[in-house]
Design an enzyme around this catalytic site. Structure first.
Site, mmCIF file in Angstrom:
data_model
loop_
_atom_site.group_PDB
_atom_site.id
_atom_site.type_symbol
_atom_site.label_atom_id
_atom_site.label_comp_id
_atom_site.label_asym_id
_atom_site.label_seq_id
_atom_site.Cartn_x
_atom_site.Cartn_y
_atom_site.Cartn_z
ATOM 1 C CB SER A 149 -0.894 0.027 1.251
ATOM 2 O OG SER A 149 -1.548 1.275 1.402
ATOM 3 C CE1 TYR A 166 -3.737 -2.119 5.305
ATOM 4 C CE2 TYR A 166 -3.074 0.140 4.801
ATOM 5 C CZ TYR A 166 -3.517 -1.108 4.384
ATOM 6 O OH TYR A 166 -3.734 -1.341 3.051
#
Length: 260
Positions: A149, A166
């Site tokens: 990501s 995350y």
């Protein structure tokens, strides 16, 4: 010399995808399957996998599924063994399963940190290790695609998201990709990562509702979010012979966010 059509052709290839029942994983499964790969999807929920399988079969794709929790060591081992028993070997491994958790860093629950890390990086490592050792290294062929990501490339803009676990896990995925690529290159295995920007999905729904599409698009040079096609070309490049001399790379598919 192969034609460009032959370089991108995946007929006769096999692919295992985690987090493949919806969203980005299903999009990648469509791309690989439409180019001829036999596809095995995995996720936790069998009902969602059944729907995804039906969706792919309607598009003429040879697809099956194995329900498994990619955050559990025993389930990862079972997934690898069942996939290899079904396919014979795995040419392409797509590590897409992931989780997030929103909380201020100072109040982030430790158990939530562990949940994100166990799925996003520990599980990814264990499945790659298993498939590599049992299939790719002995056959001297493999393509591993890790879904990272742009959150692994930088922090979050102030006042936007609070996702320290995350972001940290996706940063680990990026360096895992580079390190494994260097180590397994001698086995003719390529390891690359896709770093998507913001794509509407079940995982991102809360942020999308809170911040709004228009506000999110303001910081995107292309002034749009990712859609149901935007990962397909990049995934196919990494999975096919067209990308056989590309390894250890991280490709941001983010409308230009990481460029500014």
């Amino acid at each position: 010399m192969k034609t460009i059509q032959q370089l991108f052709d995946l007929k006769g290839r096999t692919a295992l995808l985690t987090g493949g029942s919806r969203g980005l994983g299903l999009q990648i499964a469509e791309a690989l399957g439409e180019q001829g790969a036999r596809v095995v999807l995995s996720a936790r929920k069998a009902d969602e996998l059944e729907s995804a399988q039906a969706h792919l079969k309607a598009r003429g794709i040879d697809a099956s599924f194995i329900a498994a929790d990619a955050a559990r060591d025993d389930e990862i081992a079972r997934l690898a063994d069942e996939a290899l028993a079904r396919l014979g070997h795995v040419d392409i491994l797509v590590n897409n399963a992931g989780a997030t958790w929103g909380a201020p860093a100072e109040d982030h629950p430790v158990e939530a940190w562990d949940k994100v890390m166990n799925l996003n990086i520990r599980g990814l490592f264990l499945l790659s290790q298993k498939i590599g050792k049992l299939s790719m290294i002995p056959r001297r062929h493999g393509r591993i695609i890790n879904v990272a990501s742009i959150a692994g490339l930088a922090g979050n803009p102030p006042g936007s998201m609070e996702t320290i676990a995350y972001n940290t896990s996706k940063g680990a995925v990026i360096n895992f990709t580079r390190t494994l690529a260097a180590e397994w290159g001698e086995h003719n295995i390529t390891v690359n990562a896709l770093a998507p920007g913001f794509f509407p999905s079940k995982m991102t729904r809360g942020s999308l509702e809170r911040i709004g599409v228009d506000k999110m698009c303001e910081g995107v040079p292309l002034r749009r979010l990712g859609d149901d096609e935007d990962l397909k070309g990049a995934a196919l490049l990494f999975a096919s012979d067209a990308g056989k001399h590309i390894t250890g790379q991280v490709l941001a598919v983010d409308g230009g966010v990481s460029a500014v």
